[in-house]
Design a protein around this motif. Structure first.
Motif, short mmCIF file in Angstrom:
data_model
loop_
_atom_site.label_atom_id
_atom_site.label_comp_id
_atom_site.label_asym_id
_atom_site.label_seq_id
_atom_site.Cartn_x
_atom_site.Cartn_y
_atom_site.Cartn_z
N HIS A 36 -6.65 10.39 6.16
CA HIS A 36 -6.29 9.86 4.85
C HIS A 36 -6.02 8.37 4.91
O HIS A 36 -5.57 7.84 5.94
N ALA A 37 -6.26 7.70 3.81
CA ALA A 37 -6.01 6.26 3.71
C ALA A 37 -4.51 5.99 3.78
O ALA A 37 -3.70 6.73 3.22
N LEU A 38 -4.13 4.91 4.46
CA LEU A 38 -2.72 4.56 4.59
C LEU A 38 -2.08 4.30 3.23
O LEU A 38 -0.89 4.59 3.02
N GLN A 39 -2.84 3.77 2.29
CA GLN A 39 -2.29 3.52 0.96
C GLN A 39 -1.88 4.83 0.30
O GLN A 39 -0.83 4.91 -0.33
N ARG A 46 6.43 7.94 -0.63
CA ARG A 46 7.38 7.25 -1.50
C ARG A 46 7.66 8.02 -2.79
O ARG A 46 8.79 8.01 -3.29
N HIS A 47 6.65 8.70 -3.33
CA HIS A 47 6.78 9.25 -4.68
C HIS A 47 6.88 10.76 -4.76
O HIS A 47 7.21 11.29 -5.83
N THR A 48 6.57 11.49 -3.71
CA THR A 48 6.50 12.95 -3.85
C THR A 48 7.42 13.69 -2.90
O THR A 48 7.32 14.91 -2.79
N GLU A 401 18.14 0.73 -3.14
CA GLU A 401 16.86 0.98 -3.80
C GLU A 401 16.11 -0.34 -4.01
O GLU A 401 16.70 -1.34 -4.42
N ILE A 402 14.83 -0.31 -3.74
CA ILE A 402 13.96 -1.47 -3.87
C ILE A 402 12.94 -1.19 -4.97
O ILE A 402 12.41 -0.08 -5.06
N ASP A 403 12.67 -2.18 -5.79
CA ASP A 403 11.59 -2.04 -6.78
C ASP A 403 10.28 -2.33 -6.06
O ASP A 403 9.80 -3.46 -6.02
N TRP A 404 9.69 -1.30 -5.47
CA TRP A 404 8.51 -1.48 -4.64
C TRP A 404 7.29 -1.91 -5.46
O TRP A 404 6.33 -2.45 -4.90
N ARG A 405 7.31 -1.68 -6.74
CA ARG A 405 6.16 -2.05 -7.57
C ARG A 405 5.92 -3.56 -7.53
O ARG A 405 4.77 -4.01 -7.67
N VAL A 406 6.97 -4.32 -7.33
CA VAL A 406 6.84 -5.79 -7.30
C VAL A 406 6.01 -6.23 -6.09
O VAL A 406 5.20 -7.16 -6.17
N ARG A 408 4.40 -3.81 -3.69
CA ARG A 408 3.40 -2.89 -3.18
C ARG A 408 2.47 -2.33 -4.26
O ARG A 408 1.55 -1.60 -3.96
N GLY A 409 2.74 -2.65 -5.53
CA GLY A 409 1.96 -2.02 -6.60
C GLY A 409 2.32 -0.56 -6.73
O GLY A 409 3.31 -0.07 -6.18
N ASN A 410 1.50 0.19 -7.44
CA ASN A 410 1.79 1.62 -7.63
C ASN A 410 0.51 2.44 -7.55
O ASN A 410 0.39 3.49 -8.19
N GLU A 411 -0.44 1.99 -6.76
CA GLU A 411 -1.71 2.68 -6.65
C GLU A 411 -1.69 3.63 -5.46
O GLU A 411 -1.15 3.32 -4.42
N GLY A 412 -2.29 4.77 -5.65
CA GLY A 412 -2.37 5.76 -4.58
C GLY A 412 -2.48 7.14 -5.17
O GLY A 412 -2.33 7.35 -6.38
#
Length: 567
Positions: A36-39, A46-48, A401-406, A408-412
């Protein structure tokens, strides 16, 4: 599979510290990054995944062997509840110290450009090359306190702006010497350019004072008379009390040889600091009138937040810090850093002290009070991306908590990954416990099922995943569930009026299969047969045939999960 070129942060949370490290090792062995891709892996982690109290993270570079990145996990022994920013003073500077943050963070670059542009316009001073270009000549230039102090101030402010973009909010502040001006600026006593002007003029005035030296000594204040003699205060000054066991002495040039000989005679360890003058001493008295005028003209404002003072070691008096007298005392008197750290720790016992500066010089002395200490990753041997992501990941593993969207984006997309490592515990049955007679067990009716429980909602609650993202083909263990989680799920389904045995649960690990089984609404015939037997012989929870087990094992291996042996 498309190869990623950017660095990635892989994050896990587990119930215990030990499981954190075991989870990273298990992940490295399963090697899902080969399929699988690292992204996608980063996004899935991070999200699941369900959130637990202990966190671990790894910053990995796809251009290097994955084993290298996974062998350097960032982990904290416990989560912190408060955040304290600590600003380093002079002596930590080196040329190119802002190159990483300058290249990686737009907010930091804007802050650095603004500060350097202001000083060049006002005083003809070119600081930008010293901050962004590493060279021996630039290192020499930064030995001039008039250059070092504004450079360090600009660096600290640039870090603050970048941390603010990550939605981080600190509980209080403390700075060491020059670092207190960063705290004051951040608290609103001056705006950025006014504070920078004060710092530059302070550095230039200090550079004009008589030369001297400073020694950091492994010594307590109570030992000074024994080591240096009762008249030591007539010859040198106590510049700073950094910790109960570390002092800094300010020494005129004429007394340096005597002081070093006295320390060596008593076998006291010391280090000569990279300074050209004896700061926080009586040698600064000569510049007090001019410095007082600089402070008065800067029109200090009431701070919008408080910090802990170098002068008193306590939380600031908001009125006092707007006076020239306070900052003149700050220039000449002993830095009470040890008292400040002790008082902060008393007020914020679960705080992380996070050091911001060119190097982490204060972390060792803070560690004498608390082990919750970390700092920005400012290593010129590492890439700008690696430095900044490591800084953010360090804060995250400590519980912030870090706002990772700033960053790392939110693609994946979600991909199947190994779950967290288990922490098995052994329990023994209580021989004195009352057991229902076998005849009554065999005839006991199944609990009535009125309304079928919402299996998807229970999965969402136990796994910590939004129910809207769950699909019928999802596998309980592939989403990060553990055997303990599965037992909890069976208990909650039963408590909700459903019927699902542990054996059934292990055979219905896909969401649609479990929903079908629960909606079927009858007790397992296997359980009834077991109740009718004289002795429950050892059995496996899975009732699958050898062929079925081999097929499932092959599927797990194909998906990059270490399923182990089912036999």
């Amino acid at each position: 599979m498309m190869r990623s070129t950017a660095l990635h942060i892989l994050q896990w949370s587990t119930p215990t510290h030990r499981q954190s490290l075991e989870t990273v090792r298990s992940f490295a062995q399963a090697a899902p990054f080969r399929q699988h891709a690292l992204q996608d892996i980063e996004w899935t982690l991070r999200h699941t995944r369900k959130a637990f109290s202990h966190r671990v993270a790894c910053v990995v570079d796809p251009d290097l062997p994955m084993e290298k990145g996974l062998s350097r996990p960032l982990v904290a022994s416990a989560a912190s509840e408060q955040l304290v920013y600590v600003f380093t003073g002079q002596g930590s500077q080196f040329s190119g110290m802002a190159s990483g943050i300058y290249q990686r963070c737009p907010a930091a670059r804007a802050m650095i450009d603004q500060g350097c542009g202001y000083l060049e316009q006002q005083y003809g001073v070119a600081l930008l090359p010293l901050l962004t270009q590493r060279s021996a000549a630039n290192d020499v230039a930064l030995q001039d306190t008039a250059m070092a102090q504004p450079a360090l101030f600009i660096l600290a402010m640039s870090y603050l702006m970048s941390l603010e973009r990550s939605q981080l909010v600190c509980d209080t502040l403390v700075g060491h010497s020059l670092g207190e001006f960063v705290a004051a600026c951040y608290a609103g006593v001056w705006d950025y350019e006014t504070a920078l002007n004060v710092v530059f003029l302070r550095g230039r005035l200090m550079a004009s004072a008589p030369s001297g030296a400073m020694l950091a000594c492994q010594l307590s204040e109570a030992q000074l008379d024994t080591v240096l003699g009762r008249d030591w205060s007539q010859r040198i000054d106590l510049a700073a009390i950094n910790s109960p066991t570390q002092l800094v002495l300010s020494i005129p040039d004429r007394e340096l040889a005597w002081a070093m000989e006295a320390l060596e005679a008593k076998v006291v360890r010391y280090t000569r600091l990279r300074t050209s003058h004896a700061y926080h001493s009586r040698t600064m008295n000569a510049i007090l009138p001019e410095f007082s005028s600089v402070i008065t003209q800067s029109c200090p404002q009431l701070p919008q937040r408080t910090w802990y003072s170098n002068v008193t070691g306590k939380e600031i008096d908001v009125q006092a810090v707007t006076t020239a007298q306070y900052w003149c005392d700050h220039l000449c008197k002993t830095v009470q850093f040890s008292d400040a750290v002790t008082n902060i720790h008393r007020q914020y016992p679960n705080a992380l002290f996070f050091e911001i500066g060119a190097k982490s010089q204060l972390s060792p002395v803070i560690s004498e009070v608390t082990h919750s200490v970390a700092g920005v990753a400012n290593d010129p041997e590492r890439s700008p991306e690696d430095q900044w992501l490591t800084t953010l990941a360090t804060l995250w593993v400590h519980g912030f908590e870090i706002d990772w969207r700033v960053w790392r984006g939110n693609e994946g997309r979600r991909v199947p990954l190994p779950g967290i490592a288990l922490a098995p515990q052994h329990f023994w049955a209580d021989p004195s416990a009352t057991v229902m007679p076998r005849e009554e067990q065999a005839t006991a009716p199944c609990p009535p099922s009125t309304e079928a429980p919402d299996v998807k909602r229970l999965w969402s609650m136990i796994l910590g995943i939004d129910a809207e993202t769950l699909s019928a083909e999802d596998h309980f263990f592939a989403l990060g569930g553990s055997s303990v989680d599965l037992l909890d799920l069976v208990r909650q389904i039963t408590a909700s009026g459903g019927q699902l045995s542990i054996s059934d649960a292990y055979q219905c690990l896909h969401l649609h299969a479990m929903e079908d089984k629960v909606n079927g609404g009858r007790c397992s015939a296997d359980n009834e047969a077991l109740l009718q037997s004289d002795w429950v012989k050892p059995f496996e929870l899975s009732g699958l045939s050898l062929q079925e087990k081999q097929r499932i094992t092959a599927q797990w291996k194909t998906r990059g999960e270490n399923g182990g042996t089912l036999e």
